[in-house]
Design a protein around this motif. Structure first.
Motif, PDB file in Angstrom:
ATOM      1  N   LEU A  58       0.801  -1.220   0.000  1.00  0.00           N
ATOM      2  CA  LEU A  58       0.000   0.000   0.000  1.00  0.00           C
ATOM      3  C   LEU A  58       0.833   1.269   0.000  1.00  0.00           C
ATOM      4  O   LEU A  58       0.459   2.256  -0.633  1.00  0.00           O
ATOM      5  N   CYS A  59       1.945   1.262   0.704  1.00  0.00           N
ATOM      6  CA  CYS A  59       2.727   2.493   0.860  1.00  0.00           C
ATOM      7  C   CYS A  59       4.158   2.373   0.362  1.00  0.00           C
ATOM      8  O   CYS A  59       4.870   3.367   0.321  1.00  0.00           O
ATOM      9  N   GLY A  60       4.597   1.173   0.046  1.00  0.00           N
ATOM     10  CA  GLY A  60       5.978   0.992  -0.381  1.00  0.00           C
ATOM     11  C   GLY A  60       6.966   1.155   0.755  1.00  0.00           C
ATOM     12  O   GLY A  60       8.118   1.507   0.537  1.00  0.00           O
ATOM     13  N   ILE A  61       6.525   0.877   1.968  1.00  0.00           N
ATOM     14  CA  ILE A  61       7.379   1.030   3.149  1.00  0.00           C
ATOM     15  C   ILE A  61       7.697  -0.351   3.705  1.00  0.00           C
ATOM     16  O   ILE A  61       6.802  -1.146   3.964  1.00  0.00           O
ATOM     17  N   ASP A  62       8.969  -0.619   3.898  1.00  0.00           N
ATOM     18  CA  ASP A  62       9.392  -1.877   4.490  1.00  0.00           C
ATOM     19  C   ASP A  62       9.387  -1.718   6.008  1.00  0.00           C
ATOM     20  O   ASP A  62       9.857  -0.715   6.545  1.00  0.00           O
ATOM     21  N   MET A  63       8.843  -2.693   6.717  1.00  0.00           N
ATOM     22  CA  MET A  63       8.728  -2.613   8.169  1.00  0.00           C
ATOM     23  C   MET A  63      10.105  -2.530   8.826  1.00  0.00           C
ATOM     24  O   MET A  63      10.269  -1.830   9.821  1.00  0.00           O
ATOM     25  N   ASP A  64      11.105  -3.214   8.261  1.00  0.00           N
ATOM     26  CA  ASP A  64      12.459  -3.143   8.813  1.00  0.00           C
ATOM     27  C   ASP A  64      13.025  -1.733   8.649  1.00  0.00           C
ATOM     28  O   ASP A  64      13.727  -1.231   9.526  1.00  0.00           O
ATOM     29  N   GLU A  65      12.718  -1.106   7.523  1.00  0.00           N
ATOM     30  CA  GLU A  65      13.154   0.267   7.281  1.00  0.00           C
ATOM     31  C   GLU A  65      12.522   1.202   8.310  1.00  0.00           C
ATOM     32  O   GLU A  65      13.185   2.100   8.846  1.00  0.00           O
ATOM     33  N   LEU A  66      11.258   0.979   8.613  1.00  0.00           N
ATOM     34  CA  LEU A  66      10.562   1.797   9.596  1.00  0.00           C
ATOM     35  C   LEU A  66      11.159   1.602  10.987  1.00  0.00           C
ATOM     36  O   LEU A  66      11.361   2.569  11.727  1.00  0.00           O
ATOM     37  N   ALA A  67      11.481   0.362  11.328  1.00  0.00           N
ATOM     38  CA  ALA A  67      12.011   0.076  12.659  1.00  0.00           C
ATOM     39  C   ALA A  67      13.423   0.632  12.847  1.00  0.00           C
ATOM     40  O   ALA A  67      13.789   1.062  13.942  1.00  0.00           O
ATOM     41  N   SER A  68      14.217   0.649  11.769  1.00  0.00           N
ATOM     42  CA  SER A  68      15.604   1.079  11.900  1.00  0.00           C
ATOM     43  C   SER A  68      15.802   2.559  11.572  1.00  0.00           C
ATOM     44  O   SER A  68      16.931   3.055  11.645  1.00  0.00           O
ATOM     45  N   ALA A  69      14.738   3.262  11.226  1.00  0.00           N
ATOM     46  CA  ALA A  69      14.865   4.676  10.849  1.00  0.00           C
ATOM     47  C   ALA A  69      15.119   5.543  12.082  1.00  0.00           C
ATOM     48  O   ALA A  69      14.681   5.225  13.191  1.00  0.00           O
ATOM     49  N   ASP A  70      15.844   6.644  11.858  1.00  0.00           N
ATOM     50  CA  ASP A  70      16.043   7.603  12.939  1.00  0.00           C
ATOM     51  C   ASP A  70      14.716   8.337  13.171  1.00  0.00           C
ATOM     52  O   ASP A  70      13.804   8.256  12.352  1.00  0.00           O
ATOM     53  N   PRO A  71      14.571   9.049  14.283  1.00  0.00           N
ATOM     54  CA  PRO A  71      13.280   9.688  14.598  1.00  0.00           C
ATOM     55  C   PRO A  71      12.717  10.592  13.492  1.00  0.00           C
ATOM     56  O   PRO A  71      11.530  10.486  13.180  1.00  0.00           O
ATOM     57  N   PRO A  72      13.509  11.459  12.860  1.00  0.00           N
ATOM     58  CA  PRO A  72      12.917  12.257  11.781  1.00  0.00           C
ATOM     59  C   PRO A  72      12.479  11.399  10.585  1.00  0.00           C
ATOM     60  O   PRO A  72      11.442  11.641   9.979  1.00  0.00           O
ATOM     61  N   GLY A  73      13.257  10.386  10.278  1.00  0.00           N
ATOM     62  CA  GLY A  73      12.903   9.475   9.190  1.00  0.00           C
ATOM     63  C   GLY A  73      11.648   8.687   9.512  1.00  0.00           C
ATOM     64  O   GLY A  73      10.796   8.466   8.645  1.00  0.00           O
ATOM     65  N   ARG A  74      11.526   8.279  10.752  1.00  0.00           N
ATOM     66  CA  ARG A  74      10.343   7.538  11.193  1.00  0.00           C
ATOM     67  C   ARG A  74       9.106   8.429  11.093  1.00  0.00           C
ATOM     68  O   ARG A  74       8.046   7.982  10.649  1.00  0.00           O
ATOM     69  N   GLN A  75       9.249   9.684  11.460  1.00  0.00           N
ATOM     70  CA  GLN A  75       8.116  10.610  11.366  1.00  0.00           C
ATOM     71  C   GLN A  75       7.681  10.799   9.909  1.00  0.00           C
ATOM     72  O   GLN A  75       6.493  10.882   9.622  1.00  0.00           O
TER      73      GLN A  75
END
Length: 83
Positions: free
Chosen positions: A31-48
């Motif tokens: 749906l969004c092209g976002i990998d869950m591992d990428e979301l978990a390992s992202a820094d706070p601004p990236g996660r936002q």
């Protein structure tokens, strides 16, 4: 015998949890092209930024539903909400 039944119930519960997590990962990727591992390992601004992307996709889907657009999909809306 009771121990065997308890182990079976625990195994089924763990398997169901893994299946649900896999469905969530697949839905988020599709749906969004976002990998869950990428979301978990992202820094706070990236996660936002990634969370904002999910929120925007959810908002777009909600607006499609309100306007009764032909491409609105309730299942996609539910998957985004769960993500």
């Amino acid at each position: 015998m009771e121990r065997l039944i308890d182990e079976r119930e625990r195994f089924v519960a763990e398997r169901d949890a893994l299946v649900a997590a896999a469905h969530g990962r697949a839905a988020l990727q599709l749906l969004c092209g976002i990998d869950m591992d990428e979301l978990a390992s992202a820094d706070p601004p990236g996660r936002q930024r990634l969370i904002a992307r999910i929120d925007r996709a959810l908002e777009r889907e909600r607006l499609k539903g309100l306007s009764r657009h032909w491409s609105y999909d309730l299942n996609r809306h539910i998957a985004l909400k769960q993500a």
